[in-house]
Write an enzyme that holds these catalytic residues in place. Structure first.
Site: not given
Length: 398
Positions: A363, A332, A197
């Site tokens: 995610h 996501d 991320s």
């Protein structure tokens, strides 16, 4: 009356089936890669790329459930790897920490087999985050890799900040310092970077920046990053697909970190120097508002837009010269599919770049197997270890 109850139950079931997306079927990852030789080299070590990803049957086809389960519950039967915490005093007064985890057979590792994964977690995450712990456990036990995990400045509850700054979306110097420390201690090791991320953005930006990087750095893998902070915040500010809820929780998490270190971060001298208003900081409802009230001021940016442009890896992609693999899920909820076009284009034009898109995974979720209870090891954990081996094999050929 019974007819009404049956109708209500039917509606609820229809909604649940729609949310959980149970009609979907497992599919293979979609691959974007111009460099056929690079892809085939990776594929030899990661044959799972040719296999359908099998999400947990009852809820794994929902990106929202994958994301929420990941963020709230974490991994199933999560092991707790034992590592060594390292502290570094930086020139700006900050205290940098990272944790090192050795593989089981560390004493028997030959110099030619000494590889270290330099791991950069997501926003506000550390070596204590559950998904990091399980990946480290899998990488050290199954892959035989040493793992070094960067703890973002301010994110650990047990370590106080010692200078008036936190981590940011684009500050790569902390990651660079960890790499230098690794090589000072293990000068013969070779390093593969793995970012999750926000950490994926940092790692990618680091590889594209105009800076000197260690020659021992072989390549990198980025997972579930959004590539462009400007575009990302536009999507997150929308209520569609519940994105505004995710933004709220991310904002509150950042505010709690600032509040935890309030004495140092918001001392009277710091407030005067950077013209900070505590009321504006703690009343911020979104990350852009918080970045306007705090982040861009502390880091001397003229505007939030300027901060986001400097931070976004999309502005550094063209200068990447090392092997890189990018992984995203199309469901996501934080990184919608339209945001993936820059990395698709990169993989379609540049050698030694591979982009994997999975239909499901949410995610940082990527739970797999089972009907209700997923396997202890996720598809992502397995894939990252295999892809790391692929990057190593590629580097040995060149």
């Amino acid at each position: 009356m019974s007819t009404v109850i049956l109708a209500v139950v039917a509606v609820i079931l229809c909604v649940l089936f729609r949310i959980l997306n149970v009609n979907s079927e497992p599919t293979k990852p979609v691959v974007f890669c111009k460099d056929r030789n690079f892809f085939e080299s990776i594929l030899k070590m990661a044959p799972l790329l040719n296999e359908p990803y099998q999400p947990t049957r009852l809820w794994g086809f929902s990106g929202h459930v994958q994301t929420v389960v990941h963020s709230i519950i974490g991994r199933v039967r999560c092991p707790l790897p034992i590592g060594e915490r390292c502290l570094v005093n930086l020139t700006d007064g900050s205290t940098l920490t990272y944790d090192v985890y050795e593989p089981l057979e560390a004493k028997n590792i030959q110099p030619e087999d000494d590889f270290t994964l330099a791991i950069c977690p997501g926003i506000g995450n550390t070596s204590e985050s559950v998904y990091i712990r399980t990946f480290v456990h899998h990488a050290t036990h199954q892959g035989g890799y040493r793992c070094a995990v960067l703890n973002h400045v301010g994110a650990l509850t047990s370590v106080q900040v010692t200078a008036p700054r936190l981590f940011t979306y684009g500050h790569t110097d902390d990651f660079d310092m960890m790499l230098k420390q690794i090589l000072e201690r293990w000068p013969n090791t070779r390093i593969i970077a793995v970012g999750f991320s926000l950490g994926g953005n940092l790692v990618t930006k680091y590889f594209g920046e105009q800076r000197i990087r260690p020659s021992a750095l072989l390549g990198a893998i980025s997972v579930c990053q959004g590539y462009c902070a400007l575009e990302g915040t536009k999507w997150l500010l929308m209520w569609h697909n519940f994105r505004r809820f995710y933004l709220y929780f991310m904002t509150e998490n950042m505010k709690s970190i600032i509040l935890r270190h309030r004495k140092v971060l918001l001392s009277e001298d710091v407030r005067k120097k950077h013209k900070l208003n505590e009321r504006d900081i703690f009343s911020a409802a979104t990350l852009p508002e918080l970045d306007e009230a705090y982040t861009r001021r502390v880091h001397n940016f003229g505007s939030v837009r300027e901060l986001y442009q400097w931070s976004s890896s999309v502005n550094y992609l063209k200068d990447i010269r090392s092997p890189m693999i990018f992984i995203n899920a199309k469901d996501d909820p934080l990184v919608p599919e339209p945001m993936l076009s820059p990395v698709r284009n990169l993989a379609s034009m540049k050698k030694q770049v591979l982009h994997l898109e999975l239909a499901h995974g949410g995610h940082l979720g990527f739970y797999e197997g089972g009907l209700l209870y997923p396997n202890p090891v996720t598809w992502l954990d397995r894939a990252l270890v295999a892809l790391t081996a692929g990057i190593i094999q590629t580097s040995l050929k060149t």
